[in-house]
Enzyme design. Structure first.
Site, PDB file in Angstrom:
ATOM      1  CE  LYS A  43       7.712  -4.030   5.064  1.00 42.27           C
ATOM      2  NZ  LYS A  43       6.733  -4.495   5.378  1.00 42.27           N
ATOM      3  CD1 TRP A  74      13.598  -5.947  -5.735  1.00 45.37           C
ATOM      4  CD2 TRP A  74      13.730  -3.950  -6.782  1.00 45.37           C
ATOM      5  NE1 TRP A  74      13.410  -6.108  -6.376  1.00 45.37           N
ATOM      6  CE2 TRP A  74      12.809  -4.902  -7.178  1.00 45.37           C
ATOM      7  CE3 TRP A  74      13.571  -2.867  -7.782  1.00 45.37           C
ATOM      8  CZ2 TRP A  74      11.358  -4.308  -8.585  1.00 45.37           C
ATOM      9  CZ3 TRP A  74      12.942  -3.254  -8.334  1.00 45.37           C
ATOM     10  CH2 TRP A  74      11.899  -3.710  -8.601  1.00 45.37           C
ATOM     11  CD  GLU A 122       2.957  -9.526  -0.323  1.00 44.92           C
ATOM     12  OE1 GLU A 122       3.819  -8.639  -0.781  1.00 44.92           O
ATOM     13  OE2 GLU A 122       2.248  -9.410   0.033  1.00 44.92           O
ATOM     14  CB  CYS A 157      19.453  -0.278  -3.537  1.00 49.72           C
ATOM     15  SG  CYS A 157      18.823  -0.664  -5.476  1.00 49.72           S
ATOM     16  CE  LYS A 187       0.676  -9.318   2.992  1.00 51.19           C
ATOM     17  NZ  LYS A 187       0.336  -7.631   3.045  1.00 51.19           N
ATOM     18  NE  ARG A 230      16.085   0.862   1.757  1.00 50.65           N
ATOM     19  CZ  ARG A 230      15.260   1.693   2.015  1.00 50.65           C
ATOM     20  NH1 ARG A 230      14.830   1.619   3.037  1.00 50.65           N
ATOM     21  NH2 ARG A 230      14.926   2.235   0.844  1.00 50.65           N
ATOM     22  CD  GLU A 287      -2.531  -7.092   3.299  1.00 46.09           C
ATOM     23  OE1 GLU A 287      -2.853  -6.191   2.174  1.00 46.09           O
ATOM     24  OE2 GLU A 287      -2.196  -7.163   3.806  1.00 46.09           O
ATOM     25  CG  ASN A 339      17.696   3.050  -2.180  1.00 48.47           C
ATOM     26  OD1 ASN A 339      17.296   2.699  -3.687  1.00 48.47           O
ATOM     27  ND2 ASN A 339      17.192   3.685  -1.100  1.00 48.47           N
ATOM     28  N   GLY A 340      17.776   3.953  -6.339  1.00 51.76           N
ATOM     29  CA  GLY A 340      16.894   4.851  -6.953  1.00 51.76           C
ATOM     30  C   GLY A 340      17.037   4.910  -8.341  1.00 51.76           C
ATOM     31  CG  HIS A 366     -21.440 -10.191 -11.871  1.00 51.63           C
ATOM     32  ND1 HIS A 366     -22.330  -9.676 -12.692  1.00 51.63           N
ATOM     33  CD2 HIS A 366     -21.432  -9.248 -10.753  1.00 51.63           C
ATOM     34  CE1 HIS A 366     -23.593  -9.129 -11.533  1.00 51.63           C
ATOM     35  NE2 HIS A 366     -23.447  -9.211 -10.663  1.00 51.63           N
TER      36      HIS A 366
HETATM   37  O1  M6R Z   1       5.802   1.562   2.733  1.00 49.76           O
HETATM   38  P1  M6R Z   1       4.260   1.237   1.721  1.00 49.76           P
HETATM   39  O2  M6R Z   1       3.050   1.310   2.958  1.00 49.76           O
HETATM   40  O3  M6R Z   1       4.382   2.283   1.304  1.00 49.76           O
HETATM   41  O4  M6R Z   1       4.545   0.119   1.121  1.00 49.76           O
HETATM   42  C1  M6R Z   1       3.514   0.448  -0.170  1.00 49.76           C
HETATM   43  C2  M6R Z   1       3.157  -1.971  -0.832  1.00 49.76           C
HETATM   44  O5  M6R Z   1       4.516  -1.823  -1.464  1.00 49.76           O
HETATM   45  C3  M6R Z   1       3.572  -2.601   0.610  1.00 49.76           C
HETATM   46  O6  M6R Z   1       2.391  -2.705   1.013  1.00 49.76           O
HETATM   47  C4  M6R Z   1       3.434  -4.528  -0.766  1.00 49.76           C
HETATM   48  O7  M6R Z   1       2.512  -4.433  -1.232  1.00 49.76           O
HETATM   49  C5  M6R Z   1       3.500  -5.589   0.049  1.00 49.76           C
HETATM   50  N1  M6R Z   1       5.166  -6.085   0.106  1.00 49.76           N
HETATM   51  C6  M6R Z   1       2.732  -6.046   0.553  1.00 49.76           C
HETATM   52  O8  M6R Z   1       2.890  -6.992   1.624  1.00 49.76           O
END
Ligand code: M6R
Length: 614
Positions: free
Chosen positions: A609, A74, A494, A2, A491, A27, A487, A100-101, A510
């Site tokens: 984010k 969000w 997501e 949010c 990517k 956000r 990673e 927000n929270g 395995h």
């Molecule tokens: O702001 P942060 O680095 O603490 O965020 C951690 C994760 O939420 C963040 O890396 C998330 O996995 C991303 N969407 C990955 O691309």
């Protein structure tokens, strides 16, 4: 999660709020709304959808007013719809609130207020808070700031809120606990409030970061006053923002993610600037200088983070163990915080976070701090909560990362971890002088090599086109390349919603090998050095089962070229530095597949984010 924004001043609030919501949309983006105060009372406009949907929704409506607030959501409690969108208004119609929270004890408070005759319209925890503030204001006959203070003393949870009351059109009240809030102070007595500084920077560089448990009262003509929820006055600490507006624009790219991928030569360079000194042959991390001794003596380092930051932490484990010979454990912050981990005052905990606001990482820090550990932060957002609660730290200088998928933050985090490992290794005497100097020079050359990898984008887009309709993908790597495999898979899933898994290459046999057939693209990081021969054998295993291999290999490698269906070459580099190069093609391939599949790359579904809820 949010984004919240507020304004009070001489200008019309609506354009400032909408612009601010666009900046904060990363956000959360499932619904949006604004509340405006003008001579005719409170006007609330809100709807499901993005900020652009809100703009259409308000066409032709009364948007006048020099005080207002806006929210982009969000969803946590209640589905994304018009009613659950913020702002929420008390049953009397007087008070509006954005949040927000999460209010954890909302159910008990709601029940109590319902008995007292309050009517609830939404499924949200937030509506409970606005009703509570109104109830207290009426029943106790107190002013708005005091009603907010008393209400906040009754709630459990996390919040950043802004509150307006149509009976006090010259007053705006904001408060925070565990969710971020920044107040901008303009030259002409204007005040701006936002979840982060991005909506503020184009109006003023003077900001106050609200601390946990603080309440800000902004009164027209009287300025900003801060008190805490125990009713103690606080002096606002005004800081100057170092952010630049251009960093918040797409700069000619189609998406923020693509811009951020291409910014990596610069962001890696900026994260080394002033820290890596080739002439003197040293690494200086000013932010952790006072804790060097502790690092030198450390028996163990714990690294906590989430998502991509956790992956960077895994690279950190390999780096610190290889170069500094310290045992490292990398923990998901969300697991660490709930399993009574063994931590004591001899431990160093490195907390990694781009946003510096991730709720689980913050909670993990509090836990470790409570047990006496030394907490070192690696954050990107200056002044963020994690940067402020850690004992010391080193910022990554990646600049604002707006795309929800983390790209340049990852390479900046790995750069800082590399510097840290080199510095500690040198101080501990666990790395030979010649290796140290070679790595220093090689690290300095990484930005140029990243530029070279980025020049392969046309070929990467061609490969993306071939695999854009895949429904699954495997990512394999060993040693330093194992976290990169994780990673790469993250990517892809997501932003393109393709199911993808990352594995240590040797683990394939395995279990995951059962998945391989002619439909399965397998991305293999097979660079020279480390376990190269073993990875080549893994490629053969995939090919024997008709899997399609897309290999990231070292320039000029003919062995892998002959085996794989496609190769993407990267410049040669020592093993510890390979992640900074090998991750780039994986970022680009995910980006292009997502674009070709018609996905919203910068705002993927269900994500946000900054994950400020657990
Ligand atoms: O702001 P942060 O680095 O603490 O965020 C951690 C994760 O939420 C963040 O890396 C998330 O996995 C991303 N969407 C990955 O691309």
């Amino acid at each position: 999660m949010c984004g919240i924004v507020g304004y009070m001043g001489d200008q019309q609030a609506y354009p400032i709020l909408i612009n601010g919501l666009h900046r904060l949309e990363y956000r959360g983006y499932d619904s949006a709304g604004v509340a405006l105060l003008n001579g005719h009372g409170l006007h609330v406009h809100k709807c499901q959808g993005k900020v652009s949907d809100l703009e259409k929704h308000v066409e032709g409506r009364d948007l006048g007013g020099t005080v207002g607030m806006g929210h982009t959501r969000w969803a946590t409690h209640g589905p994304p719809n018009d009613i659950n969108a913020h702002p929420h208004v008390s049953s009397s119609g007087d008070i509006a609130l954005i949040h927000n929270g999460i209010i954890e004890n909302y159910a008990a408070i709601k029940e109590e207020l319902a008995h007292r005759g309050h009517l609830f319209r939404s499924d949200t925890d937030t509506e409970v808070l606005v009703q509570l503030i109104d109830d207290i204001r009426r029943s106790e006959g107190v002013d708005l700031p005091e009603a907010v203070r008393l209400a906040l003393n009754s709630v459990v949870g996390a919040y950043a809120i802004v509150v307006l009351d149509q009976r006090d059109p010259n007053l705006m009240v904001a408060a925070r606990k565990s969710s971020p809030l920044v107040i901008g102070i303009g030259e002409h007595g204007d005040h701006f409030i936002a979840s982060d500084a991005t909506p503020i920077v184009e109006h003023t560089k003077n900001v106050v970061y609200l601390e946990d448990g603080e309440i800000a009262v902004i009164e027209r003509g009287k300025g900003l006053k801060i008190r805490n929820i125990k009713n103690q006055d606080k002096t606002p600490f005004i800081q100057e923002l170092e952010m630049h507006l251009e960093a918040l624009e797409k700069g000619g790219y189609d998406h923020f993610m693509l811009k951020e991928i291409h910014e990596q030569p610069r962001s890696i360079r900026d994260s080394m600037r002033g820290r890596l000194n080739l002439v003197k042959g040293e690494v200086v991390l000013g932010g952790i200088k006072d804790h060097e001794e502790k690092f030198v003596k450390a028996k163990r380092i714990l690294i906590v983070g989430c998502g991509t930051s956790w992956h960077a932490g895994l690279v950190g484990e390999y780096l610190l163990e290889d170069l500094a010979r310290i045992s490292v454990e990398v923990e998901y912050a969300s697991e660490f915080r709930y399993r009574d981990p063994i931590v004591d005052e001899d431990d160093i905990v490195i907390a990694i976070s781009q946003s510096g606001e991730t709720a689980d990482t913050l909670a993990a820090i509090e836990l470790a701090k409570g047990r006496g550990a030394t907490i070192i932060g690696i954050c990107n957002v200056v002044g963020s909560s994690i940067a402020r609660v850690t004992h010391a730290g080193s910022y990554t200088h990646a600049g604002p990362e707006i795309g929800v998928a983390s790209t340049k933050a990852f390479t900046a985090q790995v750069t800082v971890l590399t510097l840290m490992a080199l510095m500690i290794g040198q101080k501990r005497g666990t790395i030979t002088g010649s290796r140290f100097f070679r790595l220093l020079n090689e690290l300095d050359a990484v930005p140029e090599k990243v530029e070279k990898v980025l020049r392969n984008e046309a070929q990467i887009r061609y490969i993306a086109d071939i695999y854009k309709d895949a429904t699954n993908a495997l990512y394999l790597g060993r040693g330093f390349s194992f976290p990169v495999a994780l990673e790469g898979a993250l990517k892809l899933k997501e932003i393109s919603y393709v199911h993808a898994e990352g594995y240590p290459a040797a683990e394939m046999k395995h279990g995951p090998i059962a998945l391989i057939d002619e439909e399965m693209p397998v991305f293999v990081i097979a660079t020279k050095g480390g376990s190269y021969e073993k990875v080549v054998s893994n490629i053969q295993e995939v090919k024997a089962r008709k899997g399609k291999v897309i290999a990231i290999c070292t320039e000029g490698d003919t062995v892998v070229r002959d085996l794989a269906d496609h190769v993407i070459e990267i410049p040669d580099a020592p093993d510890p530095l390979v992640p900074l190069l090998s991750v780039i093609p994986l970022q680009l391939i995910s980006y292009h597949i997502a674009v070709m599949r018609g996905c919203n790359v910068d705002q993927p579904r269900n994500l946000a984010k900054s994950v400020t809820v657990e």
